[in-house]
Scaffold this active site. Structure first.
Site, PDB file in Angstrom:
ATOM      1  N   TYR A  18       0.838  -1.197   0.000  1.00 56.99           N
ATOM      2  CA  TYR A  18       0.000   0.000   0.000  1.00 56.99           C
ATOM      3  C   TYR A  18       0.883   1.262   0.000  1.00 56.99           C
ATOM      4  O   TYR A  18       0.666   2.187  -0.772  1.00 56.99           O
ATOM      5  CB  TYR A  18      -0.940  -0.003   1.204  1.00 56.99           C
ATOM      6  CG  TYR A  18      -1.865   1.178   1.244  1.00 56.99           C
ATOM      7  CD1 TYR A  18      -3.058   1.169   0.525  1.00 56.99           C
ATOM      8  CD2 TYR A  18      -1.546   2.318   1.973  1.00 56.99           C
ATOM      9  CE1 TYR A  18      -3.902   2.266   0.539  1.00 56.99           C
ATOM     10  CE2 TYR A  18      -2.386   3.419   1.994  1.00 56.99           C
ATOM     11  CZ  TYR A  18      -3.568   3.383   1.273  1.00 56.99           C
ATOM     12  OH  TYR A  18      -4.396   4.475   1.281  1.00 56.99           O
ATOM     13  N   HIS A  22       1.509   4.245  -3.018  1.00 55.64           N
ATOM     14  CA  HIS A  22       1.301   5.667  -2.781  1.00 55.64           C
ATOM     15  C   HIS A  22       2.586   6.487  -2.896  1.00 55.64           C
ATOM     16  O   HIS A  22       2.544   7.710  -2.905  1.00 55.64           O
ATOM     17  CB  HIS A  22       0.605   5.894  -1.435  1.00 55.64           C
ATOM     18  CG  HIS A  22      -0.850   5.581  -1.522  1.00 55.64           C
ATOM     19  ND1 HIS A  22      -1.327   4.295  -1.448  1.00 55.64           N
ATOM     20  CD2 HIS A  22      -1.918   6.385  -1.721  1.00 55.64           C
ATOM     21  CE1 HIS A  22      -2.644   4.322  -1.589  1.00 55.64           C
ATOM     22  NE2 HIS A  22      -3.025   5.575  -1.769  1.00 55.64           N
ATOM     23  N   TYR A  41      -3.768  17.191   0.591  1.00 57.89           N
ATOM     24  CA  TYR A  41      -4.202  15.821   0.887  1.00 57.89           C
ATOM     25  C   TYR A  41      -2.998  15.000   1.324  1.00 57.89           C
ATOM     26  O   TYR A  41      -2.000  14.918   0.616  1.00 57.89           O
ATOM     27  CB  TYR A  41      -4.851  15.235  -0.361  1.00 57.89           C
ATOM     28  CG  TYR A  41      -5.458  13.863  -0.229  1.00 57.89           C
ATOM     29  CD1 TYR A  41      -5.828  13.328   1.000  1.00 57.89           C
ATOM     30  CD2 TYR A  41      -5.685  13.090  -1.359  1.00 57.89           C
ATOM     31  CE1 TYR A  41      -6.402  12.070   1.086  1.00 57.89           C
ATOM     32  CE2 TYR A  41      -6.265  11.840  -1.291  1.00 57.89           C
ATOM     33  CZ  TYR A  41      -6.614  11.337  -0.057  1.00 57.89           C
ATOM     34  OH  TYR A  41      -7.188  10.079   0.039  1.00 57.89           O
ATOM     35  N   TRP A  76      -8.478   3.411  -9.967  1.00 59.36           N
ATOM     36  CA  TRP A  76      -7.683   3.492  -8.738  1.00 59.36           C
ATOM     37  C   TRP A  76      -8.429   2.858  -7.556  1.00 59.36           C
ATOM     38  O   TRP A  76      -7.860   2.069  -6.808  1.00 59.36           O
ATOM     39  CB  TRP A  76      -7.322   4.945  -8.430  1.00 59.36           C
ATOM     40  CG  TRP A  76      -6.463   5.100  -7.220  1.00 59.36           C
ATOM     41  CD1 TRP A  76      -6.877   5.371  -5.942  1.00 59.36           C
ATOM     42  CD2 TRP A  76      -5.041   4.963  -7.145  1.00 59.36           C
ATOM     43  NE1 TRP A  76      -5.799   5.424  -5.089  1.00 59.36           N
ATOM     44  CE2 TRP A  76      -4.662   5.175  -5.806  1.00 59.36           C
ATOM     45  CE3 TRP A  76      -4.060   4.691  -8.085  1.00 59.36           C
ATOM     46  CZ2 TRP A  76      -3.338   5.122  -5.390  1.00 59.36           C
ATOM     47  CZ3 TRP A  76      -2.740   4.635  -7.662  1.00 59.36           C
ATOM     48  CH2 TRP A  76      -2.393   4.853  -6.330  1.00 59.36           C
TER      49      TRP A  76
END
Length: 123
Positions: A18, A22, A41, A76
């Site tokens: 993960y 990212h 963000y 996504w």
């Protein structure tokens, strides 16, 4: 500007992957997020898999709706869904939003301008 904080639970056995995904988000996804109102963000991942997200947006519902209209978001979210525990919705819809209870700048801005502040020694 609305400040949004949310949580999700990443599967422990998928945390490294993960994080890797990212580290290099698709450029098309980055542009779509920005263009639909997702600003400042950030995602934070704790060692037990707790994921905390933070963003600023003029309108969260509009930002989510904007992303829902993009093809890149559908791709996504489909890829990211397998990383989360107990999630019945796509990750960008199934997160737990937290309630903001304090924001320094808001409280400072609300202070009367004629009051001086002092720091008290609490010892």
């Amino acid at each position: 500007m609305q400040r949004v904080c949310f949580t999700l639970q990443v599967r422990r056995d998928r945390m490294a992957e993960y994080a890797e995904r990212h580290a290099a988000v698709w450029p098309e996804m980055l542009r779509a997020l920005h263009d639909t109102g997702w600003h400042d963000y950030s995602l934070f991942l704790r060692e037990d898999g707790l994921l905390v997200g933070y963003l600023e947006t003029p309108d969260l519902a509009a930002a989510q709706a904007g992303m829902a209209r993009t093809d890149v978001n559908a791709r996504w979210q489909a890829e990211m869904a397998e990383f989360f525990e107990d999630l019945d919705l796509p990750p960008d819809q199934g997160f737990w939003q937290l309630t903001e209870v304090f924001h320094l700048e808001d409280q400072l801005a609300a202070l009367p301008t004629n009051i001086t502040t002092t720091t008290q020694d609490s010892r």
